[in-house]
Scaffold this motif. Structure first.
Motif, PDB file in Angstrom:
ATOM      1  N   UNK A  71       9.849  -4.243  14.353  1.00 42.18           N
ATOM      2  CA  UNK A  71      10.573  -4.951  13.291  1.00 42.18           C
ATOM      3  C   UNK A  71       9.836  -4.818  11.962  1.00 42.18           C
ATOM      4  N   UNK A  72       8.511  -4.871  12.010  1.00 41.06           N
ATOM      5  CA  UNK A  72       7.715  -4.706  10.790  1.00 41.06           C
ATOM      6  C   UNK A  72       7.945  -3.316  10.203  1.00 41.06           C
ATOM      7  N   UNK A  73       7.970  -2.301  11.059  1.00 40.80           N
ATOM      8  CA  UNK A  73       8.236  -0.943  10.578  1.00 40.80           C
ATOM      9  C   UNK A  73       9.589  -0.832   9.907  1.00 40.80           C
ATOM     10  N   UNK A  74      10.605  -1.466  10.478  1.00 40.41           N
ATOM     11  CA  UNK A  74      11.936  -1.471   9.871  1.00 40.41           C
ATOM     12  C   UNK A  74      11.916  -2.146   8.506  1.00 40.41           C
ATOM     13  N   UNK A  75      11.235  -3.286   8.411  1.00 38.65           N
ATOM     14  CA  UNK A  75      11.163  -4.024   7.139  1.00 38.65           C
ATOM     15  C   UNK A  75      10.456  -3.209   6.071  1.00 38.65           C
ATOM     16  N   UNK A  76       9.348  -2.563   6.454  1.00 38.50           N
ATOM     17  CA  UNK A  76       8.590  -1.745   5.500  1.00 38.50           C
ATOM     18  C   UNK A  76       9.441  -0.563   5.030  1.00 38.50           C
ATOM     19  N   UNK A  77      10.105   0.092   5.945  1.00 38.43           N
ATOM     20  CA  UNK A  77      10.933   1.254   5.610  1.00 38.43           C
ATOM     21  C   UNK A  77      12.047   0.876   4.644  1.00 38.43           C
ATOM     22  N   UNK A  78      12.672  -0.260   4.871  1.00 36.39           N
ATOM     23  CA  UNK A  78      13.786  -0.662   4.014  1.00 36.39           C
ATOM     24  C   UNK A  78      13.320  -1.112   2.629  1.00 36.39           C
ATOM     25  N   UNK A  79      12.174  -1.776   2.545  1.00 33.62           N
ATOM     26  CA  UNK A  79      11.766  -2.379   1.282  1.00 33.62           C
ATOM     27  C   UNK A  79      10.869  -1.552   0.398  1.00 33.62           C
ATOM     28  N   UNK A  80      10.154  -0.578   0.967  1.00 32.91           N
ATOM     29  CA  UNK A  80       9.129   0.100   0.172  1.00 32.91           C
ATOM     30  C   UNK A  80       9.717   0.927  -0.968  1.00 32.91           C
ATOM     31  N   UNK A  81      10.973   1.385  -0.852  1.00 34.13           N
ATOM     32  CA  UNK A  81      11.580   2.169  -1.924  1.00 34.13           C
ATOM     33  C   UNK A  81      11.750   1.358  -3.193  1.00 34.13           C
ATOM     34  N   UNK A  82      12.154   0.100  -3.040  1.00 34.94           N
ATOM     35  CA  UNK A  82      12.329  -0.760  -4.218  1.00 34.94           C
ATOM     36  C   UNK A  82      10.991  -1.035  -4.896  1.00 34.94           C
ATOM     37  N   UNK A  83      10.000  -1.397  -4.109  1.00 40.71           N
ATOM     38  CA  UNK A  83       8.700  -1.718  -4.694  1.00 40.71           C
ATOM     39  C   UNK A  83       8.022  -0.462  -5.237  1.00 40.71           C
ATOM     40  N   UNK A  84       8.340   0.690  -4.686  1.00 41.15           N
ATOM     41  CA  UNK A  84       7.865   1.951  -5.256  1.00 41.15           C
ATOM     42  C   UNK A  84       8.383   2.112  -6.682  1.00 41.15           C
ATOM     43  N   UNK A  85       9.667   1.798  -6.897  1.00 41.99           N
ATOM     44  CA  UNK A  85      10.254   1.902  -8.243  1.00 41.99           C
ATOM     45  C   UNK A  85       9.581   0.926  -9.204  1.00 41.99           C
ATOM     46  N   UNK A  86       9.278  -0.277  -8.727  1.00 43.07           N
ATOM     47  CA  UNK A  86       8.605  -1.267  -9.574  1.00 43.07           C
ATOM     48  C   UNK A  86       7.214  -0.780  -9.957  1.00 43.07           C
ATOM     49  N   UNK A  87       6.479  -0.271  -8.985  1.00 43.26           N
ATOM     50  CA  UNK A  87       5.155   0.285  -9.274  1.00 43.26           C
ATOM     51  C   UNK A  87       5.258   1.504 -10.195  1.00 43.26           C
TER      52      UNK A  87
ATOM     53  N   UNK B 201       0.834  -1.216   0.000  1.00 43.41           N
ATOM     54  CA  UNK B 201       0.000   0.000   0.000  1.00 43.41           C
ATOM     55  C   UNK B 201       0.862   1.257   0.000  1.00 43.41           C
ATOM     56  N   UNK B 202       1.877   1.307   0.842  1.00 41.91           N
ATOM     57  CA  UNK B 202       2.748   2.480   0.888  1.00 41.91           C
ATOM     58  C   UNK B 202       3.547   2.632  -0.402  1.00 41.91           C
ATOM     59  N   UNK B 203       4.001   1.515  -0.954  1.00 43.11           N
ATOM     60  CA  UNK B 203       4.773   1.577  -2.201  1.00 43.11           C
ATOM     61  C   UNK B 203       3.934   2.116  -3.342  1.00 43.11           C
ATOM     62  N   UNK B 204       2.696   1.648  -3.446  1.00 42.69           N
ATOM     63  CA  UNK B 204       1.811   2.127  -4.510  1.00 42.69           C
ATOM     64  C   UNK B 204       1.462   3.603  -4.304  1.00 42.69           C
ATOM     65  N   UNK B 205       1.202   3.988  -3.059  1.00 40.40           N
ATOM     66  CA  UNK B 205       0.890   5.393  -2.765  1.00 40.40           C
ATOM     67  C   UNK B 205       2.064   6.296  -3.148  1.00 40.40           C
ATOM     68  N   UNK B 206       3.278   5.902  -2.755  1.00 37.98           N
ATOM     69  CA  UNK B 206       4.461   6.701  -3.074  1.00 37.98           C
ATOM     70  C   UNK B 206       4.720   6.725  -4.578  1.00 37.98           C
TER      71      UNK B 206
END
Length: 306
Positions: free
Chosen positions: A173-189, A98-103
């Motif tokens: 830990x979930x927040x850390x995982x989301x923060x680290x990964x959402x930039x990559x999936x943002x680029x894919x989206x 959701x955050x990746x698509x929004x960004x």
């Protein structure tokens, strides 16, 4: 004479076809060799070892289904780690998507400085996990962290203990995982969004469609294949994740962040129960395969519905 020429042409075509086939196989052969040596063979060895007992110092002993019986009947940590893995996956995957698509939608607009913000958002993905984890844990330090300082400044006298709390450790830990990964999936989206014709949005706008209607009827159907791709990647990634827990909490406090992959690591390299760790790995493999097959089945139905 004509038959001879036709025969020669057929032979030359077949030779050219074989040559092209050999060239194609020569390109994929290194990958196939790597897959066979570093993936297929270890999986087979792990499968065989799951029916054995071995501590790396004594001879391998065949025990049949004893490892699996112990896992399901007497190993309480297995059920705790399985529950934590499901919790970690079920929350991390949709939040990240959701955050990746929004960004991606935001960065796809003609905003000033969007290239800079894309780089900033993508940076945590390419940065070292150790560095990212240290920064994140410093931010959420329960005693001296700026997050708790801000919460106390706005009137919250007893802010969460975050990674030191059995309740808040996994969300941290979930927040850390989301923060680290959402930039990559943002680029894919973002790549998928840039393939959507602007004419569709202009036509929908002329028909009176608002932003939400445009998203549901244009954006979402167009990025559905990308969403499925990201879903599969995220599911597999979260199910086999252990490095984040190892760096930050070591599965604690207690067993609050002990996931299945971390339980496998502890069983193998801390307790030296390589046979039992292999049995755990086989269960994790079956879970990932089952989830992936379900995803493919529902993806076909969902795509046909759209």
């Amino acid at each position: 004479m004509g038959k001879a020429n036709n025969t020669e042409k057929t032979v030359s075509k077949n030779a050219l076809k074989r040559r092209k086939t050999l060239v194609a196989y020569s390109f994929i052969l290194p990958n196939l060799i790597g897959f066979f040596v570093f993936t297929f063979v270890p999986i087979v060895c792990s499968l065989l070892l799951s029916f054995c007992e071995w501590d790396s110092g004594n001879p391998i002993k065949f025990v049949g289904l004893e490892n699996f019986i112990y896992m399901f009947s007497r190993d309480g940590s297995f059920w705790i780690s399985l529950k934590n893995t499901l919790y970690y996956t079920i929350v991390t995957v949709p939040v990240t998507m959701a955050l990746s698509l929004f960004l991606a939608i935001l960065m796809n607009k003609p905003l000033k400085g969007r290239v800079f913000f894309r780089s900033v958002l993508f940076f945590p993905y390419v940065a070292s996990l150790v560095a990212i984890a240290v920064v994140w844990m410093a931010l959420f330090n329960p005693d001296r962290g700026p997050i708790n300082g801000l919460l106390m400044a706005i009137g919250i006298s007893n802010p969460p203990r975050w990674a030191a709390s059995t309740t808040w450790a996994m969300p941290t830990i979930i927040g850390l995982t989301v923060w680290k990964g959402m930039g990559y999936y943002m680029i894919v989206y973002l790549a998928a969004l840039q393939g959507v014709s602007r004419d569709l949005y202009e036509a929908a706008s002329l028909d009176g469609a608002n932003k939400w209607q445009q998203f549901m009827n244009i954006t979402w159907p167009c990025v559905t294949p990308t969403t499925f791709y990201i879903l599969v990647l995220l599911m597999v990634s979260t199910f086999k994740s252990y490095d984040t827990m190892y760096i930050t909490t070591q599965g604690g406090p207690g067993e609050a962040t002990k996931v299945l992959a971390y339980h496998i690591y502890n069983s193998a390299f801390v307790s030296s129960k390589f046979g039992y760790a292999s049995a755990l790995a086989m269960i994790l493999l079956l879970i990932i395969v089952a989830v992936t097959l379900v995803q493919f089945k529902f993806e076909k139905r969902f795509t046909s519905y759209l």
